[in-house]
Design an enzyme around this catalytic site. Sequence first.
Site, short mmCIF file in Angstrom:
data_model
loop_
_atom_site.label_atom_id
_atom_site.label_comp_id
_atom_site.label_asym_id
_atom_site.label_seq_id
_atom_site.Cartn_x
_atom_site.Cartn_y
_atom_site.Cartn_z
NE ARG A 1 -3.49 -1.30 3.04
CZ ARG A 1 -4.83 -1.36 2.82
NH1 ARG A 1 -5.44 -0.54 2.00
NH2 ARG A 1 -5.66 -2.41 3.14
CB VAL B 1 -17.86 -6.13 14.66
CG1 VAL B 1 -17.35 -4.86 15.62
CG2 VAL B 1 -18.01 -7.41 15.84
N GLY C 1 -18.64 -11.13 7.11
CA GLY C 1 -17.23 -11.66 7.73
C GLY C 1 -15.98 -11.44 6.83
NE ARG C 2 -11.19 -8.14 7.46
CZ ARG C 2 -10.99 -7.21 6.70
NH1 ARG C 2 -12.28 -6.67 6.13
NH2 ARG C 2 -9.98 -7.05 5.98
CG ASP D 1 -7.30 -10.37 10.78
OD1 ASP D 1 -6.99 -10.14 12.09
OD2 ASP D 1 -7.88 -9.72 10.18
CG HIS E 1 -18.34 9.64 43.54
ND1 HIS E 1 -19.25 8.87 43.15
CD2 HIS E 1 -18.72 10.54 44.09
CE1 HIS E 1 -20.43 9.52 43.10
NE2 HIS E 1 -20.08 10.64 43.56
P1 NAD Z 1 -19.13 -11.16 11.70
O1 NAD Z 1 -18.39 -12.36 11.47
O2 NAD Z 1 -18.77 -10.34 12.93
O3 NAD Z 1 -20.72 -11.17 11.47
C1 NAD Z 1 -21.00 -11.54 10.21
C2 NAD Z 1 -22.63 -11.63 10.26
O4 NAD Z 1 -23.16 -11.88 8.98
C3 NAD Z 1 -22.84 -12.99 11.12
O5 NAD Z 1 -23.75 -12.35 12.02
C4 NAD Z 1 -23.53 -13.98 10.22
O6 NAD Z 1 -24.48 -14.78 10.84
C5 NAD Z 1 -23.96 -12.88 9.26
N1 NAD Z 1 -24.44 -13.65 7.84
C6 NAD Z 1 -23.55 -14.33 7.25
N2 NAD Z 1 -24.23 -14.92 6.03
C7 NAD Z 1 -25.16 -14.15 5.87
C8 NAD Z 1 -26.42 -14.21 5.14
N3 NAD Z 1 -26.46 -14.75 3.78
N4 NAD Z 1 -27.51 -13.55 5.30
C9 NAD Z 1 -27.72 -12.67 6.31
N5 NAD Z 1 -26.60 -12.63 7.38
C10 NAD Z 1 -25.61 -13.47 6.93
O7 NAD Z 1 -18.35 -10.20 10.66
P2 NAD Z 1 -17.96 -8.85 10.27
O8 NAD Z 1 -18.79 -7.94 11.01
O9 NAD Z 1 -17.83 -8.81 8.70
O10 NAD Z 1 -16.56 -8.51 10.71
C11 NAD Z 1 -15.40 -9.29 10.14
C12 NAD Z 1 -14.28 -9.31 11.18
O11 NAD Z 1 -13.75 -8.12 11.38
C13 NAD Z 1 -14.77 -9.86 12.48
O12 NAD Z 1 -14.03 -11.01 12.86
C14 NAD Z 1 -14.76 -8.72 13.51
O13 NAD Z 1 -14.45 -9.19 14.92
C15 NAD Z 1 -13.82 -7.97 12.96
N6 NAD Z 1 -14.19 -6.52 13.16
C16 NAD Z 1 -13.82 -6.15 14.46
C17 NAD Z 1 -14.18 -5.08 15.00
C18 NAD Z 1 -13.99 -4.37 16.45
O14 NAD Z 1 -13.39 -5.10 17.21
N7 NAD Z 1 -14.70 -3.31 16.64
C19 NAD Z 1 -14.49 -3.90 13.85
C20 NAD Z 1 -14.57 -4.28 12.72
C21 NAD Z 1 -14.39 -5.74 12.14
#
Ligand code: NAD
Length: 462
Positions: free
Chosen positions: A35, A179, A268-269, A309, A441
């Site tokens: 990047r 998330v 998801g990722r 990751d 407090h």
């Molecule tokens: P996630 O795995 O947290 O959530 C994905 C959601 O999509 C799940 O609830 C799943 O059931 C749903 N899903 C999957 N297929 C589907 C479908 N066909 N129809 C409807 N729903 C469906 O994934 P994310 O939110 O994309 O995050 C990816 C990763 O990045 C995670 O590991 C997360 O912890 C990380 N992340 C963390 C933070 C933080 O710590 N604040 C912020 C951003 C991302």
Amino acid sequence: MSAYDVIIIGSGPGGYVCAIRCAQLGLKTACVEGRETLGGTCLNVGCIPSKALLHASHMLHEAEHNFTKMGLMGKSPSVDWKTMLAYKDDVIGQNTKGIEFLFKKNKVDWLKGWGSIPAAGKVKVGDDVHEAKAIVIATGSDSSSIPGVEVDEKVVVSSTGALELSKVPKKLVVIGAGVIGLEMGSVYSRLGSEVTVVEFLDHITPGMDSDTAKVFQRTLKKQGLTFILGAAVQKVEATRTKAKVTYKLRKNDTEAVLDADTVLVATGRKPFTDGLGLDALGVAVSERGVIGTDDHYATNIKGIYAIGDCIDGPMLAHKAEDEGMAVAEILAGQKGHVNYGVIPGVIYTHPEVASVGETEESLKDKGRKYKVGKFSFMGNGRAKANFAGDGFVKLLADAETDRILGAHIIGPMAGDLIHEICVAMEFGAAAEDIARTCHAHPTYSEAVREAALACGDGPIHS
Ligand code: NAD
């Protein structure tokens, strides 16, 4: 060609922290990054920019909902989207340049370009091949979509495109109540979008303590987000400006269609290891693309390590950072170690949600006897003064020994409050240890103490 003790591929939180620690421990270190700026997904298109937008949109929410209650009269601010994006980009710039400064300060060489591993002990960047006694793969992850959904980063976006929309959409459909979906859904909801979240499961935020998840969903609903749960998205059909999202309800197989100006795919990722040459090297990788490692982050090929990751475990920047430090210490002949039982998780919505350790569900599955100490922020003077009384601190402790096993917080500054409990857990503390510690407090952290008191003779303010 140059020779290094360690070459790290990838400069995200795992890679850059590993590089700095390696250099601090006396190893000649380089970090490969293709990047234009250092910092990986987290700093460029993830944690940091999303927090800038969460902060800005939260300020708007406060102005619209709470200012007049405090006697701050006048018109609420309106959104200048271009300026908000420029603010976000400035925050990214400050952070990525900060890593560049730290690399120079610690004498870490930045090898600019995309790296590959032609053989153990060698890293190729552009036309140059560099030698390294150890190679650490820290290439992170990439967003993954679902069948029938094609991301164009304009109308159908991943978390990356969601940080760069040309305008605030009128109707946003979020696929996935994890998330990313909830953080970015919150941002656009506060900025005025009509947000519908479609989730496959019957609850939001998989893996979260279910008590906390229920209150969290209720709170987000009150803020205007609509949830369609138990619904599997079948397909998304997009034109240049609009999209139709078809989902099927799992309970009765009925199909329905939602109209959207923008669709955020947050399902998801997956590990990102493209172009490294892992197949040719024979590095063991699972079907899901996860690189296999032992307890010391070593892959099956001597001299090649992996962290963050792209290996097993939660995809969290701070987990990657800890692994980066641990592998650096191992390479320097020390005893690097990560305590996977004490990795906090935070969702930066408002209120924030934070957790560490066991949930009630995981303790029940293990047949463990536990007690619950719970305290509502309604009983916390500071929270009441700041319109932040929604939510609670919930501490789980061993029924016999009182040792803290987990904690779940939904409420103001939950992401910061959780760390008192993380430290306590690292030291094997009992709930009574927190209960007997004087807390200033008026602070939100008194709610943590009250939850600890609730594990014993009872809290004072409820
Ligand atoms: P996630 O795995 O947290 O959530 C994905 C959601 O999509 C799940 O609830 C799943 O059931 C749903 N899903 C999957 N297929 C589907 C479908 N066909 N129809 C409807 N729903 C469906 O994934 P994310 O939110 O994309 O995050 C990816 C990763 O990045 C995670 O590991 C997360 O912890 C990380 N992340 C963390 C933070 C933080 O710590 N604040 C912020 C951003 C991302």
